[in-house]
Design an enzyme around this catalytic site. Structure first.
Site, PDB file in Angstrom:
ATOM      1  N   GLU B  60       0.815  -1.213   0.000  1.00  0.00           N
ATOM      2  CA  GLU B  60       0.000   0.000   0.000  1.00  0.00           C
ATOM      3  C   GLU B  60       0.850   1.265   0.000  1.00  0.00           C
ATOM      4  O   GLU B  60       0.533   2.230  -0.695  1.00  0.00           O
ATOM      5  CB  GLU B  60      -0.956   0.013   1.193  1.00  0.00           C
ATOM      6  CG  GLU B  60      -2.146  -0.938   1.060  1.00  0.00           C
ATOM      7  CD  GLU B  60      -1.845  -2.374   1.449  1.00  0.00           C
ATOM      8  OE1 GLU B  60      -0.702  -2.639   1.898  1.00  0.00           O
ATOM      9  OE2 GLU B  60      -2.744  -3.228   1.321  1.00  0.00           O
ATOM     10  N   HIS B 129     -10.654  -5.096  10.358  1.00  0.00           N
ATOM     11  CA  HIS B 129     -11.222  -4.974   9.009  1.00  0.00           C
ATOM     12  C   HIS B 129     -12.577  -4.274   8.998  1.00  0.00           C
ATOM     13  O   HIS B 129     -13.315  -4.390   8.034  1.00  0.00           O
ATOM     14  CB  HIS B 129     -11.401  -6.367   8.385  1.00  0.00           C
ATOM     15  CG  HIS B 129     -10.143  -6.969   7.841  1.00  0.00           C
ATOM     16  ND1 HIS B 129      -8.979  -7.051   8.554  1.00  0.00           N
ATOM     17  CD2 HIS B 129      -9.869  -7.525   6.633  1.00  0.00           C
ATOM     18  CE1 HIS B 129      -8.050  -7.653   7.817  1.00  0.00           C
ATOM     19  NE2 HIS B 129      -8.568  -7.943   6.646  1.00  0.00           N
TER      20      HIS B 129
END
Ligand SMILES: Cc1ncc(C[n+]2csc(CCOP(=O)(O)OP(=O)(O)O)c2C)c(N)n1
Ligand SMILES: [Mg+2]
Lengths: 294, 325
Positions: B60, B129
């Site tokens: 990322e 998450h």
């Protein structure tokens, strides 16, 4: 259980990769640490975590290892030195370094094994921690479960460095590196034994790459459209759950009857675990706020 | 008008932008061959090819940062993060690079970058998450933060975000992907920084954004049963923030409730409540009512998880408690 709605969220099956967890973890001492990723059930069971409590965790019940609060991706059991399944890819490497550091600091012969996937080697933490571990000679075993895919991405679509990952470890100054057939439990065991000997004798980190394959999709949400069924079948033919028993029979180390006994005892264990999980209640409402300290 | 899903609206927005401007390209983990973790980019690799629909490694920091670089050079990258939770791995690139470069370069450089990411919880993905962080990014000068709640807004705001010369964090609450709504058949834009009154009313103003609007619309429906007429203001973006529309509504109704689905403490709801109180105290019948998510990580177990997520009943109870209506 997932298709019946008992287990929910993300669930990542370990089917096909069992020889790695079993072979590697069999060589650990009770005071060694294990850190792994979200595909953690295999490691948990191989380390001897109570299957009933693992199943209850998957069901989100109070008797789960984390009282149902962690779920399948986040299994923990401090008594077994099992410091997590971790669901952020690459998040587990620094944690492993710290656990290994604690062994070094306390002059213990303990080791931390960190399991990770091929995809996670593209995270910065992988590279940062390999360097840190080598510089500080931390007692850490980097254990790559190279199943060739990170979700839908085959390693060669996201990596230009070739099919072998282990040579890269040497560039950080990790001297003990090995590559092993991850479908061969005895080979994994032997490679782990040698790596641990090296680490425990003070040589710093070691690195093992096991070649393997996940037979199922990445998670239950994955329709597996990105790879050829033939590739999967070729690996399935080498399923350690078939090949290893066959070898043992061929070598007359076990009889067919003994093998059958093991199989049915495992089946029975699963039935018991499911029953245990079903009978366990959901956590009471107050649990939402326990372990919140500020 | 055609009825489509939120997911289809986003996909159409991406297609239109790719068709309109050759500088637009997409990148992210498994957005191509895998068709996207939430299928927003399904079929786009096939149509636009690997130069414009780029699968990235799980890196990322690298690909968000590369998005910043490509944007600085005049391209218009639309970067997908598989989850807003994973944006933390790239947060340095977002906060210290994307948000700063225009200012620090004295306006020499611009960063026309869009970061799309699914947000939110509610489907048992557990603590790491199920987060949103639009709150956090909204506190950073140098970023725009867009938070659509309907297919119409998602499409129009996505087009505006891609045309914008500045970095936009585009939050897509995953619970909205399958929701449906009408969109015009032709191309259109929804300007960033203009709130939308999703339902008019006279007794109380309910303020929220993204999935919170679903809850507030249901609450307004419920309130109507007891004769309370609620106005629902959808912020649509947190930065820039259209406070004028909120204040106008509050001064009309004399009551306000703010819903923030994220952690209540120090969240965007706190900012809104403070600002409404500060600007409209003379018009208010009482303090600004607040509903927020509980200050806990998101537990996996379903009943516990649901316990932490603001529900319609919480909104109704809070209004009753604060205003006695
Ligand atoms: C920081 C971060 N980015 C992306 C994801 C989504 N994700 C979860 S697992 C995964 C693939 C990882 O592949 P690999 O490391 O090879 O492990 P495997 O699943 O094959 O065991 C991805 C992209 C994540 N959980 N965290
Ligand atoms: Mg993999």
């Amino acid at each position: 259980m997932y298709t019946r709605g008992q287990v929910r969220g993300f669930l990542h099956l370990y089917i096909g990769e069992e020889a790695i967890a079993v072979g590697a973890i069999s060589q650990l001492l009770p005071h060694d640490y294990i850190v792994t990723h979200y595909r953690d059930h295999g490691h948990a069971l191989a380390r001897g975590l109570d299957p009933n409590r693992v199943m209850a965790e998957l069901f989100g019940r109070i008797d789960g290892l984390s009282k149902g609060k962690g779920g399948s991706m986040h299994l923990f059991d401090t008594e077994k030195g099992f410091i997590g399944g971790h669901a952020i890819v690459g998040g587990q490497f620094p944690l492993a370094a710290g656990l290994a550091l604690s062994h070094q600091y306390r002059k213990s012969d303990g080791v931390c094994v960190v399991f990770f996937g091929d995809g996670s080697t593209n995270q910065g933490t992988y590279h940062e921690v390999m360097n840190l571990a080598a510089v500080w000679k931390l007692p850490i075993l980097f254990f790559l479960e190279n199943n060739l895919y990170g979700m839908g991405s085959r390693f060669d679509r996201v990596r230009a460095g070739g099919e072998d990952f282990y040579p890269g470890a040497a560039t950080y100054g990790i001297d003990h590196t090995a590559v092993v057939d991850g479908m061969d439990v005895m080979a994994v065991q032997e490679a782990t034994k040698l790596a641990l000997e090296s680490i425990r004798s003070g040589n710093g980190p070691a690195f093992i790459e096991a070649k393997t394959f996940r037979f199922q999709g990445h998670s239950m949400a994955d329709p597996v459209k990105y790879r050829d069924r033939l590739e999967t079948e070729a690996w399935e033919a080498r399923d350690p759950l078939n090949t290893f028993p066959r070898d043992l029979l061929d070598q007359n180390l076990f009889t067919e009857a003994e093998m059958e006994e093991i199989r049915s005892s495992v089946d029975a264990e699963v039935v018991v675990a499911i029953k245990f999980a079903e009978d366990s209640p959901f956590p009471p409402d107050e649990e939402l706020f326990t372990d919140i300290y500020a | 008008m055609t009825e489509i899903t939120f997911r289809q609206a986003l996909q159409r927005g991406l297609r239109e932008a790719l068709d309109a401007d050759p500088n637009v390209f997409l990148m992210g983990e498994d957005i191509g061959k895998y068709d996207g973790a939430y299928a927003v980019t399904q079929g786009l690799l096939e149509k636009y090819g690997p130069d414009r629909v780029r699968d990235t490694p799980i890196s990322e920091a690298a690909f968000v940062g590369a998005g910043v670089g490509a944007a600085v050079a005049g391209l218009r990258p639309v970067v997908e993060l598989m989850s807003m939770s994973f944006s933390l791995v790239a947060s340095d690139q977002i906060v210290n690079m994307a948000a700063k470069i225009r200012y620090m370069s004295g306006g020499q450089l611009k960063v026309p970058l869009v970061l799309r990411a699914p947000t939110g919880g509610g489907v048992q993905l557990a603590a790491t998450h199920s987060q949103s962080f639009e709150n956090w990014y909204a506190s950073v000068p140098g970023l725009k933060v867009v938070t659509p709640s309907t297919p119409y807004d998602a499409l129009g705001l996505l087009r505006s975000s891609i045309e914008d010369d500045n970095p936009v964090v585009f939050a897509e609450n995953a619970l909205l992907y399958a929701t449906r709504g009408d969109v015009p058949d032709g191309e259109y834009l929804v300007p960033i920084g203009v709130a939308d009154v999703k339902r008019t009313g006279t007794d109380i103003t309910l303020v929220g954004w993204a999935h919170g609007i679903v809850t507030l619309m249901a609450a307004a429906e419920k309130l109507a049963e007891t004769g309370v007429s609620a106005e629902v203001v959808d912020l649509r973006s947190l930065r820039p923030l259209d406070m004028e529309t909120v204040i106008e509504s509050v001064e009309k109704t004399g009551r306000a409730l703010v819903l923030d689905e994220n952690w209540r403490t120090a969240g965007f709801g706190a900012e809104l409540a403070a600002e409404i109180g500060y600007r409209s105290s003379d018009y208010l019948d009482g303090p600004v009512a607040r509903v927020g998510g509980t200050d806990t990580p998101s537990p996996y177990s379903r009943p516990l998880e649901q316990l932490g997520i603001p529900q319609v009943a919480w909104v109704i109870d809070e209004i009753e408690k604060t205003y006695g209506i």
